[in-house]
Design a protein around this motif. Structure first.
Motif, PDB file in Angstrom:
ATOM      1  N   HIS A  84       0.796  -1.079  -0.045  1.00 47.37           N
ATOM      2  CA  HIS A  84      -0.118   0.010   0.108  1.00 47.37           C
ATOM      3  C   HIS A  84       0.925   1.315  -0.060  1.00 47.37           C
ATOM      4  O   HIS A  84       1.787   1.208   0.750  1.00 47.37           O
ATOM      5  CB  HIS A  84      -0.971   0.029   1.187  1.00 47.37           C
ATOM      6  N   ARG A  85       0.745   2.321  -0.823  1.00 45.85           N
ATOM      7  CA  ARG A  85       1.097   3.678  -0.892  1.00 45.85           C
ATOM      8  C   ARG A  85       0.769   4.046   0.675  1.00 45.85           C
ATOM      9  O   ARG A  85       1.864   4.660   1.036  1.00 45.85           O
ATOM     10  CB  ARG A  85       0.795   4.506  -1.825  1.00 45.85           C
ATOM     11  N   VAL A  86      -0.387   4.421   0.848  1.00 45.45           N
ATOM     12  CA  VAL A  86      -0.744   4.792   2.279  1.00 45.45           C
ATOM     13  C   VAL A  86      -0.951   3.389   3.174  1.00 45.45           C
ATOM     14  O   VAL A  86      -1.915   2.937   2.476  1.00 45.45           O
ATOM     15  CB  VAL A  86      -1.875   5.755   2.337  1.00 45.45           C
ATOM     16  N   PRO A  87      -0.266   3.314   4.030  1.00 43.77           N
ATOM     17  CA  PRO A  87      -0.480   1.961   4.749  1.00 43.77           C
ATOM     18  C   PRO A  87      -2.012   2.055   5.425  1.00 43.77           C
ATOM     19  O   PRO A  87      -2.555   3.096   5.743  1.00 43.77           O
ATOM     20  CB  PRO A  87       0.413   2.210   6.078  1.00 43.77           C
ATOM     21  N   LYS A  88      -2.477   0.765   5.549  1.00 46.88           N
ATOM     22  CA  LYS A  88      -3.732   0.614   6.133  1.00 46.88           C
ATOM     23  C   LYS A  88      -3.815   1.030   7.578  1.00 46.88           C
ATOM     24  O   LYS A  88      -4.959   1.790   7.904  1.00 46.88           O
ATOM     25  CB  LYS A  88      -4.276  -1.005   6.117  1.00 46.88           C
ATOM     26  N   PHE A  89      -2.925   1.157   8.340  1.00 46.53           N
ATOM     27  CA  PHE A  89      -3.015   1.692   9.642  1.00 46.53           C
ATOM     28  C   PHE A  89      -3.356   3.280   9.746  1.00 46.53           C
ATOM     29  O   PHE A  89      -3.406   3.781  10.701  1.00 46.53           O
ATOM     30  CB  PHE A  89      -2.058   1.385  10.624  1.00 46.53           C
ATOM     31  N   GLU A  90      -2.755   3.941   8.660  1.00 45.02           N
ATOM     32  CA  GLU A  90      -2.908   5.264   8.291  1.00 45.02           C
ATOM     33  C   GLU A  90      -3.998   5.828   7.484  1.00 45.02           C
ATOM     34  O   GLU A  90      -3.933   6.818   7.003  1.00 45.02           O
ATOM     35  CB  GLU A  90      -1.767   5.949   7.849  1.00 45.02           C
ATOM     36  N   GLY A  91      -5.239   4.828   7.420  1.00 44.98           N
ATOM     37  CA  GLY A  91      -6.025   5.104   6.688  1.00 44.98           C
ATOM     38  C   GLY A  91      -6.066   4.771   5.107  1.00 44.98           C
ATOM     39  O   GLY A  91      -7.131   4.970   4.479  1.00 44.98           O
ATOM     40  N   GLY A  92      -5.173   4.073   4.840  1.00 45.61           N
ATOM     41  CA  GLY A  92      -4.910   3.620   3.403  1.00 45.61           C
ATOM     42  C   GLY A  92      -6.071   2.376   2.913  1.00 45.61           C
ATOM     43  O   GLY A  92      -6.523   1.751   4.095  1.00 45.61           O
ATOM     44  N   THR A  93      -6.487   2.326   1.795  1.00 45.15           N
ATOM     45  CA  THR A  93      -7.257   1.116   1.216  1.00 45.15           C
ATOM     46  C   THR A  93      -6.585   0.347   0.482  1.00 45.15           C
ATOM     47  O   THR A  93      -5.805   0.369  -0.101  1.00 45.15           O
ATOM     48  CB  THR A  93      -8.725   1.832   0.649  1.00 45.15           C
ATOM     49  N   ASN A  94      -7.641  -0.625   0.171  1.00 45.26           N
ATOM     50  CA  ASN A  94      -7.217  -1.452  -1.164  1.00 45.26           C
ATOM     51  C   ASN A  94      -7.474  -1.167  -2.427  1.00 45.26           C
ATOM     52  O   ASN A  94      -7.751  -1.932  -3.510  1.00 45.26           O
ATOM     53  CB  ASN A  94      -7.858  -2.979  -0.686  1.00 45.26           C
ATOM     54  N   ASP A  95      -7.865   0.144  -2.681  1.00 47.43           N
ATOM     55  CA  ASP A  95      -8.176   0.653  -3.912  1.00 47.43           C
ATOM     56  C   ASP A  95      -6.747   0.290  -5.005  1.00 47.43           C
ATOM     57  O   ASP A  95      -5.768   0.696  -4.385  1.00 47.43           O
ATOM     58  CB  ASP A  95      -8.512   2.172  -3.916  1.00 47.43           C
ATOM     59  N   PRO A  96      -7.018  -0.014  -6.126  1.00 46.67           N
ATOM     60  CA  PRO A  96      -5.970  -0.161  -7.104  1.00 46.67           C
ATOM     61  C   PRO A  96      -4.774   0.710  -7.066  1.00 46.67           C
ATOM     62  O   PRO A  96      -3.720   0.567  -7.373  1.00 46.67           O
ATOM     63  CB  PRO A  96      -6.497  -0.673  -8.237  1.00 46.67           C
ATOM     64  N   THR A  97      -5.364   2.108  -6.793  1.00 44.50           N
ATOM     65  CA  THR A  97      -4.681   3.355  -7.190  1.00 44.50           C
ATOM     66  C   THR A  97      -3.796   3.387  -5.883  1.00 44.50           C
ATOM     67  O   THR A  97      -2.679   4.185  -5.868  1.00 44.50           O
ATOM     68  CB  THR A  97      -5.278   4.564  -7.161  1.00 44.50           C
ATOM     69  N   ASN A  98      -3.927   2.811  -4.718  1.00 47.00           N
ATOM     70  CA  ASN A  98      -3.071   2.932  -3.310  1.00 47.00           C
ATOM     71  C   ASN A  98      -2.102   1.774  -3.413  1.00 47.00           C
ATOM     72  O   ASN A  98      -1.287   1.542  -2.376  1.00 47.00           O
ATOM     73  CB  ASN A  98      -3.957   2.921  -2.301  1.00 47.00           C
ATOM     74  N   LEU A  99      -2.379   0.792  -4.287  1.00 46.08           N
ATOM     75  CA  LEU A  99      -1.283  -0.557  -4.508  1.00 46.08           C
ATOM     76  C   LEU A  99      -0.329  -0.150  -5.427  1.00 46.08           C
ATOM     77  O   LEU A  99      -0.622   0.160  -6.519  1.00 46.08           O
ATOM     78  CB  LEU A  99      -2.237  -1.609  -4.547  1.00 46.08           C
ATOM     79  N   PHE A 100       0.835  -1.103  -5.273  1.00 47.02           N
ATOM     80  CA  PHE A 100       1.840  -1.144  -6.309  1.00 47.02           C
ATOM     81  C   PHE A 100       2.759  -2.328  -5.955  1.00 47.02           C
ATOM     82  O   PHE A 100       2.742  -3.054  -4.901  1.00 47.02           O
ATOM     83  CB  PHE A 100       2.717   0.165  -6.189  1.00 47.02           C
ATOM     84  N   ALA A 101       3.351  -2.970  -7.074  1.00 44.77           N
ATOM     85  CA  ALA A 101       4.271  -3.827  -6.954  1.00 44.77           C
ATOM     86  C   ALA A 101       5.463  -3.359  -6.501  1.00 44.77           C
ATOM     87  O   ALA A 101       6.198  -2.421  -6.477  1.00 44.77           O
ATOM     88  CB  ALA A 101       4.378  -4.399  -8.398  1.00 44.77           C
TER      89      ALA A 101
END
Length: 126
Positions: A84-101
């Protein structure tokens, strides 16, 4: 059956012995939390179920199985994980725009930094 033999504590130079599975003596038993923390839950309970695995495969394919982390700066390292670009504990989601290889080693360093930040309670970007 004889009792399990005591082993040295996992802390270097500690004279304590333990027979517990976590490997710490009674003086250092508080360090045994973390991955074995029962409050943490399983991967599926934390949201990494079949839907996550399907999404992760799609993200790896989208990123051509190359590491997209900012530390790589154009190096072409093979990616086998998704983060996750923005970690889940900081409010990130599993939206594909927030994910990267991301490469396995890059992922370890990024996760270690995020874990330290989460434990210290520092705000994002600090």
């Amino acid at each position: 059956m004889p009792p399990k033999a005591k082993r040295p504590c996992r802390i270097p130079m500690c004279p304590g012995k333990t027979s517990d599975s976590h490997g710490y003596c009674s003086a250092h038993a508080s360090l045994a939390i973390g991955w074995n923390n029962p409050c943490r839950g399983t991967a599926e309970q934390r949201g990494y179920d079949w839907a996550w695995r399907k999404l992760a495969k799609a993200v790896l394919k989208r990123d051509r199985y190359l590491c997209q982390c900012p530390d790589c700066n154009g190096r072409r390292l093979p990616a086998t994980e998704v983060d996750h670009r923005v970690p889940k504990f900081e409010g990130g989601t599993n939206d594909p725009t927030n994910l990267f290889a991301i490469n396995e080693n890059c992922h370890k360093f990024k996760t270690a930094a995020e874990s330290a930040r989460a434990r210290s309670g520092c705000p994002p970007g600090a």
